[in-house]
Design a protein around this motif. Structure first.
Motif, PDB file in Angstrom:
ATOM      1  N   GLU A   1      85.864 -34.527 -35.529  1.00  0.00           N
ATOM      2  CA  GLU A   1      85.914 -34.029 -34.152  1.00  0.00           C
ATOM      3  C   GLU A   1      84.485 -34.100 -33.626  1.00  0.00           C
ATOM      4  O   GLU A   1      83.638 -33.263 -33.975  1.00  0.00           O
ATOM      5  N   ALA A   2      84.213 -35.121 -32.841  1.00  0.00           N
ATOM      6  CA  ALA A   2      82.857 -35.373 -32.356  1.00  0.00           C
ATOM      7  C   ALA A   2      82.941 -36.441 -31.278  1.00  0.00           C
ATOM      8  O   ALA A   2      83.951 -37.153 -31.194  1.00  0.00           O
TER       9      ALA A   2
ATOM     10  N   SER B   1      93.658 -40.311 -44.165  1.00  0.00           N
ATOM     11  CA  SER B   1      92.670 -40.428 -43.089  1.00  0.00           C
ATOM     12  C   SER B   1      93.088 -41.479 -42.065  1.00  0.00           C
ATOM     13  O   SER B   1      92.343 -41.750 -41.139  1.00  0.00           O
TER      14      SER B   1
ATOM     15  N   ALA C   1      84.431 -29.846 -25.143  1.00  0.00           N
ATOM     16  CA  ALA C   1      85.363 -29.592 -24.038  1.00  0.00           C
ATOM     17  C   ALA C   1      86.782 -29.766 -24.571  1.00  0.00           C
ATOM     18  O   ALA C   1      87.246 -30.903 -24.765  1.00  0.00           O
TER      19      ALA C   1
ATOM     20  N   GLN D   1      79.742 -42.096 -44.337  1.00  0.00           N
ATOM     21  CA  GLN D   1      80.797 -41.135 -44.010  1.00  0.00           C
ATOM     22  C   GLN D   1      80.260 -39.895 -43.281  1.00  0.00           C
ATOM     23  O   GLN D   1      81.017 -39.177 -42.642  1.00  0.00           O
TER      24      GLN D   1
ATOM     25  N   HIS E   1      82.884 -40.705 -38.731  1.00  0.00           N
ATOM     26  CA  HIS E   1      83.101 -40.586 -40.171  1.00  0.00           C
ATOM     27  C   HIS E   1      83.377 -41.942 -40.847  1.00  0.00           C
ATOM     28  O   HIS E   1      83.150 -42.108 -42.023  1.00  0.00           O
TER      29      HIS E   1
ATOM     30  N   LEU F   1      90.968 -51.012 -36.078  1.00  0.00           N
ATOM     31  CA  LEU F   1      90.941 -52.173 -35.186  1.00  0.00           C
ATOM     32  C   LEU F   1      92.277 -52.314 -34.448  1.00  0.00           C
ATOM     33  O   LEU F   1      92.314 -52.709 -33.273  1.00  0.00           O
TER      34      LEU F   1
ATOM     35  N   GLY G   1      95.507 -34.457 -32.632  1.00  0.00           N
ATOM     36  CA  GLY G   1      95.109 -33.843 -31.362  1.00  0.00           C
ATOM     37  C   GLY G   1      96.091 -34.145 -30.249  1.00  0.00           C
ATOM     38  O   GLY G   1      96.465 -33.252 -29.472  1.00  0.00           O
TER      39      GLY G   1
ATOM     40  N   ALA H   1      94.051 -39.473 -25.929  1.00  0.00           N
ATOM     41  CA  ALA H   1      93.490 -40.242 -27.043  1.00  0.00           C
ATOM     42  C   ALA H   1      92.825 -39.268 -28.018  1.00  0.00           C
ATOM     43  O   ALA H   1      91.715 -39.487 -28.492  1.00  0.00           O
TER      44      ALA H   1
ATOM     45  N   ASN I   1      91.863 -35.870 -43.312  1.00  0.00           N
ATOM     46  CA  ASN I   1      90.457 -36.180 -43.100  1.00  0.00           C
ATOM     47  C   ASN I   1      90.268 -36.862 -41.752  1.00  0.00           C
ATOM     48  O   ASN I   1      90.796 -37.942 -41.512  1.00  0.00           O
TER      49      ASN I   1
ATOM     50  N   LYS J   1      86.537 -32.456 -27.621  1.00  0.00           N
ATOM     51  CA  LYS J   1      86.368 -31.082 -28.097  1.00  0.00           C
ATOM     52  C   LYS J   1      85.286 -30.948 -29.167  1.00  0.00           C
ATOM     53  O   LYS J   1      84.735 -29.860 -29.372  1.00  0.00           O
ATOM     54  N   GLY J   2      84.943 -32.061 -29.808  1.00  0.00           N
ATOM     55  CA  GLY J   2      83.877 -32.002 -30.801  1.00  0.00           C
ATOM     56  C   GLY J   2      82.501 -32.079 -30.157  1.00  0.00           C
ATOM     57  O   GLY J   2      82.364 -32.197 -28.936  1.00  0.00           O
TER      58      GLY J   2
ATOM     59  N   THR K   1      85.515 -42.303 -35.796  1.00  0.00           N
ATOM     60  CA  THR K   1      84.658 -43.440 -36.142  1.00  0.00           C
ATOM     61  C   THR K   1      83.245 -42.985 -36.512  1.00  0.00           C
ATOM     62  O   THR K   1      82.472 -43.755 -37.067  1.00  0.00           O
TER      63      THR K   1
ATOM     64  N   VAL L   1      90.658 -29.715 -24.358  1.00  0.00           N
ATOM     65  CA  VAL L   1      91.754 -29.768 -23.378  1.00  0.00           C
ATOM     66  C   VAL L   1      92.935 -28.964 -23.909  1.00  0.00           C
ATOM     67  O   VAL L   1      93.332 -29.109 -25.073  1.00  0.00           O
TER      68      VAL L   1
ATOM     69  N   GLY M   1      84.698 -39.607 -32.093  1.00  0.00           N
ATOM     70  CA  GLY M   1      85.913 -39.356 -32.877  1.00  0.00           C
ATOM     71  C   GLY M   1      85.726 -39.664 -34.348  1.00  0.00           C
ATOM     72  O   GLY M   1      84.616 -39.575 -34.897  1.00  0.00           O
TER      73      GLY M   1
ATOM     74  N   PRO N   1      93.491 -48.756 -40.027  1.00  0.00           N
ATOM     75  CA  PRO N   1      94.074 -48.946 -38.690  1.00  0.00           C
ATOM     76  C   PRO N   1      93.121 -49.007 -37.496  1.00  0.00           C
ATOM     77  O   PRO N   1      93.565 -49.223 -36.373  1.00  0.00           O
TER      78      PRO N   1
HETATM   79  C1  LIG Z   1      86.215 -40.674 -43.784  1.00  0.00           C
HETATM   80  C2  LIG Z   1      86.997 -41.669 -42.974  1.00  0.00           C
HETATM   81  C3  LIG Z   1      86.848 -43.022 -43.223  1.00  0.00           C
HETATM   82  C4  LIG Z   1      87.586 -43.956 -42.482  1.00  0.00           C
HETATM   83  N1  LIG Z   1      87.363 -45.287 -42.686  1.00  0.00           N
HETATM   84  C5  LIG Z   1      88.041 -46.198 -41.947  1.00  0.00           C
HETATM   85  C6  LIG Z   1      87.763 -47.579 -42.091  1.00  0.00           C
HETATM   86  O1  LIG Z   1      86.892 -48.002 -42.853  1.00  0.00           O
HETATM   87  N2  LIG Z   1      88.477 -48.444 -41.342  1.00  0.00           N
HETATM   88  C7  LIG Z   1      89.445 -48.022 -40.458  1.00  0.00           C
HETATM   89  O2  LIG Z   1      90.078 -48.875 -39.836  1.00  0.00           O
HETATM   90  N3  LIG Z   1      89.710 -46.727 -40.293  1.00  0.00           N
HETATM   91  C8  LIG Z   1      89.027 -45.794 -40.991  1.00  0.00           C
HETATM   92  N4  LIG Z   1      89.253 -44.469 -40.797  1.00  0.00           N
HETATM   93  C9  LIG Z   1      90.287 -44.072 -39.815  1.00  0.00           C
HETATM   94  C10 LIG Z   1      89.803 -44.226 -38.375  1.00  0.00           C
HETATM   95  O3  LIG Z   1      88.546 -43.618 -38.214  1.00  0.00           O
HETATM   96  C11 LIG Z   1      90.831 -43.587 -37.451  1.00  0.00           C
HETATM   97  O4  LIG Z   1      92.096 -44.180 -37.708  1.00  0.00           O
HETATM   98  C12 LIG Z   1      90.516 -43.782 -35.979  1.00  0.00           C
HETATM   99  O5  LIG Z   1      89.213 -43.363 -35.648  1.00  0.00           O
HETATM  100  C13 LIG Z   1      91.527 -42.961 -35.153  1.00  0.00           C
HETATM  101  O6  LIG Z   1      91.312 -43.216 -33.804  1.00  0.00           O
HETATM  102  P1  LIG Z   1      91.950 -42.264 -32.709  1.00  0.00           P
HETATM  103  O7  LIG Z   1      91.485 -42.741 -31.402  1.00  0.00           O
HETATM  104  O8  LIG Z   1      93.409 -42.163 -32.962  1.00  0.00           O
HETATM  105  O9  LIG Z   1      91.381 -40.806 -33.025  1.00  0.00           O
HETATM  106  P2  LIG Z   1      89.906 -40.303 -33.332  1.00  0.00           P
HETATM  107  O10 LIG Z   1      88.981 -41.448 -33.554  1.00  0.00           O
HETATM  108  O11 LIG Z   1      90.027 -39.306 -34.411  1.00  0.00           O
HETATM  109  O12 LIG Z   1      89.458 -39.587 -31.982  1.00  0.00           O
HETATM  110  C14 LIG Z   1      90.158 -38.485 -31.457  1.00  0.00           C
HETATM  111  C15 LIG Z   1      89.164 -37.543 -30.780  1.00  0.00           C
HETATM  112  O13 LIG Z   1      89.886 -36.696 -29.892  1.00  0.00           O
HETATM  113  C16 LIG Z   1      89.334 -35.407 -29.943  1.00  0.00           C
HETATM  114  N5  LIG Z   1      90.353 -34.433 -29.500  1.00  0.00           N
HETATM  115  C17 LIG Z   1      91.510 -34.121 -30.113  1.00  0.00           C
HETATM  116  N6  LIG Z   1      92.187 -33.191 -29.418  1.00  0.00           N
HETATM  117  C18 LIG Z   1      91.432 -32.909 -28.329  1.00  0.00           C
HETATM  118  C19 LIG Z   1      91.583 -31.987 -27.250  1.00  0.00           C
HETATM  119  N7  LIG Z   1      92.666 -31.196 -27.130  1.00  0.00           N
HETATM  120  N8  LIG Z   1      90.600 -31.922 -26.306  1.00  0.00           N
HETATM  121  C20 LIG Z   1      89.507 -32.721 -26.400  1.00  0.00           C
HETATM  122  N9  LIG Z   1      89.303 -33.599 -27.425  1.00  0.00           N
HETATM  123  C21 LIG Z   1      90.263 -33.696 -28.371  1.00  0.00           C
HETATM  124  C22 LIG Z   1      88.957 -35.224 -31.390  1.00  0.00           C
HETATM  125  O14 LIG Z   1      87.979 -34.207 -31.533  1.00  0.00           O
HETATM  126  C23 LIG Z   1      88.446 -36.619 -31.750  1.00  0.00           C
HETATM  127  O15 LIG Z   1      87.048 -36.720 -31.574  1.00  0.00           O
HETATM  128  C24 LIG Z   1      88.521 -43.510 -41.502  1.00  0.00           C
HETATM  129  C25 LIG Z   1      88.668 -42.132 -41.255  1.00  0.00           C
HETATM  130  C26 LIG Z   1      87.909 -41.217 -41.970  1.00  0.00           C
HETATM  131  C27 LIG Z   1      88.085 -39.745 -41.675  1.00  0.00           C
END
Ligand SMILES: Cc1cc2nc3c(=O)[nH]c(=O)nc-3n(C[C@H](O)[C@H](O)[C@H](O)COP(=O)(O)OP(=O)(O)OC[C@H]3O[C@@H](n4cnc5c(N)ncnc54)[C@H](O)[C@@H]3O)c2cc1C
Length: 514
Positions: free
Chosen positions: A86-87, A445, A210, A180, A94, A492, A256, A251, A83, A46-47, A92, A212, A90, A490
């Motif tokens: 949405e891109a 975050s 896009a 960041q 940030h 990794l 989300g 995911a 924090n 969606k981002g 990562t 969902v 995801g 988290p």
């Molecule tokens: C500033 C910052 C610093 C961080 N630093 C670290 C670090 O150093 N080390 C570490 O281990 N973790 C770090 N994190 C945390 C790490 O980035 C997240 O834990 C990890 O990316 C989460 O993975 P994920 O797959 O659960 O979700 P995300 O990586 O957030 O991906 C989810 C994606 O799904 C998309 N989405 C959601 N709903 C929908 C929908 N309905 N339709 C379409 N798309 C959708 C969202 O837009 C998003 O892009 C940091 C986070 C932030 C914000």
């Protein structure tokens, strides 16, 4: 192929072996694994889609263009800022890239409490190794430690507290300091430049912009998803998107994925537990310019307090968190520093003299994600009970470390304007009042646990393989699936869980439809 939904006027209808909602740590990892093994993959995000040249190193631009809800998402009482990005890529895009393997004690907890037999180091190590290799994860080189990192290390060394430069997901980082807000040099190994191009190369289609909205079912089985292509920036709906697939993987991150499930599925487990690893921030004025704006935000991690210490009766004695040295860009610092009016101005004038650390609290009381009566997604989270005591312990130990490193003043940015100048003041001035809701800036975050894996359908949304207990063909493979706090950053863990789920899926079904 990347298809930017923000540029499309026509409806999209696709068919794939697997459709993946979200392109972050979980979605990217799983998508690349399957696409490279012959699966026809479609990813919906969606981002927006950004390239290195779009990252202008301007805080306000990044926060408004790809931070979730433009940096304004918080819990219902505004006590905790959420924090995430949405891109494409995801959160990562940030993230800071600190990359820790899951501690064995945590795997054991998930094995025993959640019935996840495969959560062993021998099962997961091959996945960790592969991801580490693919992302170029290595221990942060010494030349990337900035003065703040070195001061935190000096304080720890003086007090005999364990800490290390963390493994980091970067290749050839130049330490510009803007991690960041998206890496403008393609040196941070976010999913945007690692797994997503691999999906693309293997003929997967990745749609940005896009959103969902619905999970499609056929005969009780997941059969695809549908939603809207949206104009970036305004959110205006441009067209519809539907992907029919044999396998649907959620995911979308802990928020989300929970939101999508809450809107589509009746399951009391969804959103019931929401982990964030509360981040409190402690600042220290060293009376000289330490230039904590360049370098990477966290090149030193304090591990000495990770394990919670209790007495023979189980009463809390200390610990239950790690500390990350960190820096914040001026806008964020201005929000976090506390104070107002001229006192705030005085604090900001000293910005270049400030060192900082933040907590990653291994919480025992998660919050929740739910839909409000108005149908909007809401979050509730209270730092309470033993977690408040962990927060206080963190503030005290952070103050000790900074004083030992030579800080003139340590600032606890609470509404009481607490300033520590001497070790003898710590126990008197830092108390539970500093960590009451809204008493100081607090953030999360590390968003986890809202649709957890587990063997018991009454306590988990998906079974050990990642497939929903009640909806065949629907999988969860992101932070939502992780059963609880990891006790370290988290990403990794999320990637390894997603890769394990992908491998198991591939082993069971081979190339779907093939
Ligand atoms: C500033 C910052 C610093 C961080 N630093 C670290 C670090 O150093 N080390 C570490 O281990 N973790 C770090 N994190 C945390 C790490 O980035 C997240 O834990 C990890 O990316 C989460 O993975 P994920 O797959 O659960 O979700 P995300 O990586 O957030 O991906 C989810 C994606 O799904 C998309 N989405 C959601 N709903 C929908 C929908 N309905 N339709 C379409 N798309 C959708 C969202 O837009 C998003 O892009 C940091 C986070 C932030 C914000």
């Amino acid at each position: 192929m990347i298809i930017q939904g923000t540029n499309r006027g026509a409806d999209v209808r696709e068919r794939a072996d697997v459709v993946i909602v979200g392109t972050g740590a979980g979605g990217g990892t799983l998508g690349a694994f399957l696409a490279e093994r012959g699966w026809d993959v479609v990813m919906l995000e969606k981002g927006g889609f950004f390239r290195a040249e779009d990252f202008t190193q301007r805080e306000e631009q990044a926060m408004s263009e790809f931070n979730g809800r433009r940096g304004l998402d918080s819990t219902i009482d505004n006590a905790l800022f959420l924090n995430y990005a949405e891109a494409v890529g995801g959160s990562t895009v940030h993230y800071w890239g600190d990359s820790f393997r899951t501690p064995p004690d945590r795997l054991e907890r998930w094995r025993t409490a959640s019935g996840l037999d495969w959560m062993t180091t021998s099962e997961l190590d091959p996945h960790f190794e592969q991801i580490e290799q693919e992302l170029g994860i290595q221990v942060t080189p010494e030349d990337l430690l900035n003065e703040n990192n070195r001061l935190v290390r000096a304080g720890c060394d003086a007090l005999g507290i364990e800490g290390h430069p963390p493994p980091t997901a970067r290749v050839g980082c130049i330490g510009c300091g803007w991690t960041q807000f998206g890496c403008a040099y393609n040196r941070k190994s976010s999913q945007l430049i690692t797994t997503i191009p691999r999906v693309s190369k293997a003929e997967g289609r990745i749609y940005s912009d896009a959103r969902v909205e619905r999970i499609l079912l056929r005969d009780g089985r997941a059969a695809g998803v549908s939603g809207s292509l949206i104009r970036r920036g305004t959110g205006r709906v441009l067209a519809s998107v539907q992907v029919d697939a044999d396998v649907v993987v959620l995911a979308g991150g802990a928020l989300g994925t929970a939101e999508l499930l809450l809107r589509n599925v009746q399951d009391a487990v969804v959103g019931r537990r929401f982990y964030v690893n509360p981040h409190y921030f402690v600042w220290a004025d060293f009376g000289r310019d330490i230039d904590n704006v360049t370098g990477i935000p966290c090149a030193y991690v304090v591990h000495g307090f990770r394990e919670t210490r209790t007495d023979a009766r189980g009463n809390y004695q200390g610990g239950g968190y790690i500390m990350l040295s960190n820096h914040q860009a001026p806008g964020a610092a201005a929000v976090m520093l506390g104070e107002s009016g001229s006192a705030h101005t005085e604090r900001m004038k000293r910005y270049r003299r400030l060192g900082s650390v933040m907590s990653v609290i291994d919480e025992e009381h998660p919050g929740r994600v739910f839909l409000g009566e108005d149908g909007l997604r809401r979050t509730e989270y209270n730092v309470r009970g033993v977690d408040q005591r962990k927060a206080v312990d963190f503030l005290k130990n952070a103050a000790r470390i900074f004083l030992a490193a030579g800080a003139r003043e340590v600032w606890i940015p609470d509404v009481y304007g607490t300033v520590i100048r001497d070790e003898s003041e710590i126990d008197q001035l830092i108390t539970q009042r500093s960590v009451q809701p809204n008493a100081q800036f607090c953030a999360g975050s590390h968003l986890l646990g809202t649709a957890p894996l587990g063997s018991d359908p009454a306590d988990s949304f998906a079974g050990p393989t990642g497939e929903a207990h009640r909806i065949p063909g629907l999988y969860v493979a992101d932070g939502a699936a992780v059963p609880g706090s990891v006790s370290v950053d988290p990403s990794l863990t999320i990637m390894a869980v997603a890769r394990w789920i992908a491998a198991a899926l591939h082993e069971r079904h081979g190339r779907a439809g093939g």
